[in-house]
Motif scaffolding. Sequence first.
Motif, mmCIF file in Angstrom:
data_model
loop_
_atom_site.group_PDB
_atom_site.id
_atom_site.type_symbol
_atom_site.label_atom_id
_atom_site.label_comp_id
_atom_site.label_asym_id
_atom_site.label_seq_id
_atom_site.Cartn_x
_atom_site.Cartn_y
_atom_site.Cartn_z
ATOM 1 N N ALA A 4 11.934 -22.726 68.987
ATOM 2 C CA ALA A 4 12.351 -21.864 70.097
ATOM 3 C C ALA A 4 12.052 -20.406 69.770
ATOM 4 O O ALA A 4 11.598 -19.648 70.639
ATOM 5 C CB ALA A 4 13.833 -22.060 70.400
ATOM 6 N N THR A 5 12.281 -20.026 68.534
ATOM 7 C CA THR A 5 11.994 -18.652 68.097
ATOM 8 C C THR A 5 10.509 -18.362 68.216
ATOM 9 O O THR A 5 10.107 -17.329 68.775
ATOM 10 C CB THR A 5 12.467 -18.433 66.652
ATOM 11 O OG1 THR A 5 13.882 -18.651 66.588
ATOM 12 C CG2 THR A 5 12.128 -17.036 66.162
ATOM 13 N N ALA A 8 9.473 -18.116 71.943
ATOM 14 C CA ALA A 8 9.887 -16.847 72.554
ATOM 15 C C ALA A 8 9.048 -15.690 72.014
ATOM 16 O O ALA A 8 8.659 -14.787 72.766
ATOM 17 C CB ALA A 8 11.371 -16.600 72.300
ATOM 18 N N GLN A 9 8.750 -15.733 70.734
ATOM 19 C CA GLN A 9 7.920 -14.696 70.117
ATOM 20 C C GLN A 9 6.513 -14.696 70.726
ATOM 21 O O GLN A 9 5.966 -13.642 71.040
ATOM 22 C CB GLN A 9 7.863 -14.937 68.606
ATOM 23 C CG GLN A 9 7.165 -13.862 67.822
ATOM 24 C CD GLN A 9 7.186 -14.171 66.327
ATOM 25 O OE1 GLN A 9 7.292 -15.323 65.903
ATOM 26 N NE2 GLN A 9 7.076 -13.134 65.518
ATOM 27 N N PHE A 47 12.845 -11.619 79.375
ATOM 28 C CA PHE A 47 13.418 -12.944 79.133
ATOM 29 C C PHE A 47 13.144 -13.388 77.698
ATOM 30 O O PHE A 47 14.024 -13.928 77.018
ATOM 31 C CB PHE A 47 12.848 -13.959 80.129
ATOM 32 C CG PHE A 47 13.285 -15.363 79.865
ATOM 33 C CD1 PHE A 47 14.568 -15.772 80.157
ATOM 34 C CD2 PHE A 47 12.400 -16.275 79.306
ATOM 35 C CE1 PHE A 47 14.977 -17.075 79.891
ATOM 36 C CE2 PHE A 47 12.796 -17.580 79.046
ATOM 37 C CZ PHE A 47 14.089 -17.984 79.338
ATOM 38 N N GLY A 48 11.929 -13.161 77.211
ATOM 39 C CA GLY A 48 11.595 -13.501 75.827
ATOM 40 C C GLY A 48 12.426 -12.715 74.835
ATOM 41 O O GLY A 48 12.920 -13.261 73.836
ATOM 42 N N TRP A 50 15.418 -11.368 75.402
ATOM 43 C CA TRP A 50 16.798 -11.862 75.473
ATOM 44 C C TRP A 50 16.948 -13.219 74.804
ATOM 45 O O TRP A 50 17.959 -13.498 74.177
ATOM 46 C CB TRP A 50 17.264 -11.921 76.920
ATOM 47 C CG TRP A 50 17.690 -10.596 77.472
ATOM 48 C CD1 TRP A 50 18.013 -9.475 76.771
ATOM 49 C CD2 TRP A 50 17.859 -10.269 78.835
ATOM 50 N NE1 TRP A 50 18.356 -8.468 77.624
ATOM 51 C CE2 TRP A 50 18.281 -8.920 78.901
ATOM 52 C CE3 TRP A 50 17.688 -10.964 80.027
ATOM 53 C CZ2 TRP A 50 18.540 -8.273 80.098
ATOM 54 C CZ3 TRP A 50 17.943 -10.316 81.219
ATOM 55 C CH2 TRP A 50 18.370 -8.986 81.260
ATOM 56 N N THR A 51 15.946 -14.062 74.945
ATOM 57 C CA THR A 51 15.988 -15.363 74.272
ATOM 58 C C THR A 51 16.068 -15.168 72.768
ATOM 59 O O THR A 51 16.871 -15.825 72.081
ATOM 60 C CB THR A 51 14.754 -16.200 74.649
ATOM 61 O OG1 THR A 51 14.748 -16.403 76.067
ATOM 62 C CG2 THR A 51 14.749 -17.541 73.930
ATOM 63 N N LEU A 52 15.262 -14.265 72.251
ATOM 64 C CA LEU A 52 15.307 -13.984 70.813
ATOM 65 C C LEU A 52 16.647 -13.377 70.412
ATOM 66 O O LEU A 52 17.158 -13.665 69.321
ATOM 67 C CB LEU A 52 14.146 -13.069 70.416
ATOM 68 C CG LEU A 52 12.789 -13.765 70.385
ATOM 69 C CD1 LEU A 52 11.660 -12.744 70.319
ATOM 70 C CD2 LEU A 52 12.711 -14.737 69.216
ATOM 71 N N VAL A 54 19.573 -14.040 71.784
ATOM 72 C CA VAL A 54 20.536 -15.151 71.736
ATOM 73 C C VAL A 54 20.315 -15.987 70.482
ATOM 74 O O VAL A 54 21.269 -16.333 69.775
ATOM 75 C CB VAL A 54 20.424 -16.021 73.016
ATOM 76 C CG1 VAL A 54 21.190 -17.322 72.859
ATOM 77 C CG2 VAL A 54 20.904 -15.243 74.230
ATOM 78 N N LEU A 55 19.059 -16.312 70.193
ATOM 79 C CA LEU A 55 18.755 -17.092 68.987
ATOM 80 C C LEU A 55 19.161 -16.336 67.727
ATOM 81 O O LEU A 55 19.665 -16.932 66.770
ATOM 82 C CB LEU A 55 17.271 -17.455 68.956
ATOM 83 C CG LEU A 55 16.787 -18.421 70.041
ATOM 84 C CD1 LEU A 55 15.269 -18.505 70.046
ATOM 85 C CD2 LEU A 55 17.415 -19.796 69.844
ATOM 86 N N ARG A 58 22.882 -16.579 67.264
ATOM 87 C CA ARG A 58 23.230 -17.918 66.755
ATOM 88 C C ARG A 58 22.857 -18.074 65.283
ATOM 89 O O ARG A 58 23.518 -18.806 64.546
ATOM 90 C CB ARG A 58 22.537 -18.990 67.581
ATOM 91 C CG ARG A 58 23.143 -19.127 68.969
ATOM 92 C CD ARG A 58 22.589 -20.286 69.741
ATOM 93 N NE ARG A 58 22.869 -21.535 69.037
ATOM 94 C CZ ARG A 58 22.100 -22.611 69.123
ATOM 95 N NH1 ARG A 58 21.009 -22.608 69.869
ATOM 96 N NH2 ARG A 58 22.414 -23.707 68.478
#
Length: 125
Positions: A4-5, A8-9, A47-48, A50-52, A54-55, A58
């Motif tokens: 996922a990282t 998104a990257q 979006f990418g 923000w995804t990073l 969130v990851l 976590r």
Amino acid sequence: MRRATTAAQMLVRATFVVQLVLGGLFWTDRARDLVPLHQTIGFLLVFGLWTLAVLAARAGVRPPLVALAAVWGLIMPILGLNQTRLLTGSAHWLIEVLHLLVGIAAVGMAEGLAARIKERLAAVA
């Protein structure tokens, strides 16, 4: 989480390249009809990012870095969607440069978050 990282990257990297090309066209006063595409791709870049973020949260990346990326993702569309109304006239190029720098900084943050996520994952493994 590693896949996922990386995904998104790669999204951030790909959208950034497209944004640079489109931005160059706009800067040279060409292809103005592609501004809506530029905006849509800009939202994908956010979006990418923000995804990073969130990851990264976590994975246990330092909260200030995560928060900065999240806030930066809010600043980007606000600036982008309002830039035509800022410093109109001969000084508008300053806003255009600021717009470019904000985008470059977002990619830098995304890269930094991705690196820290991967470091954390490697340390756990």
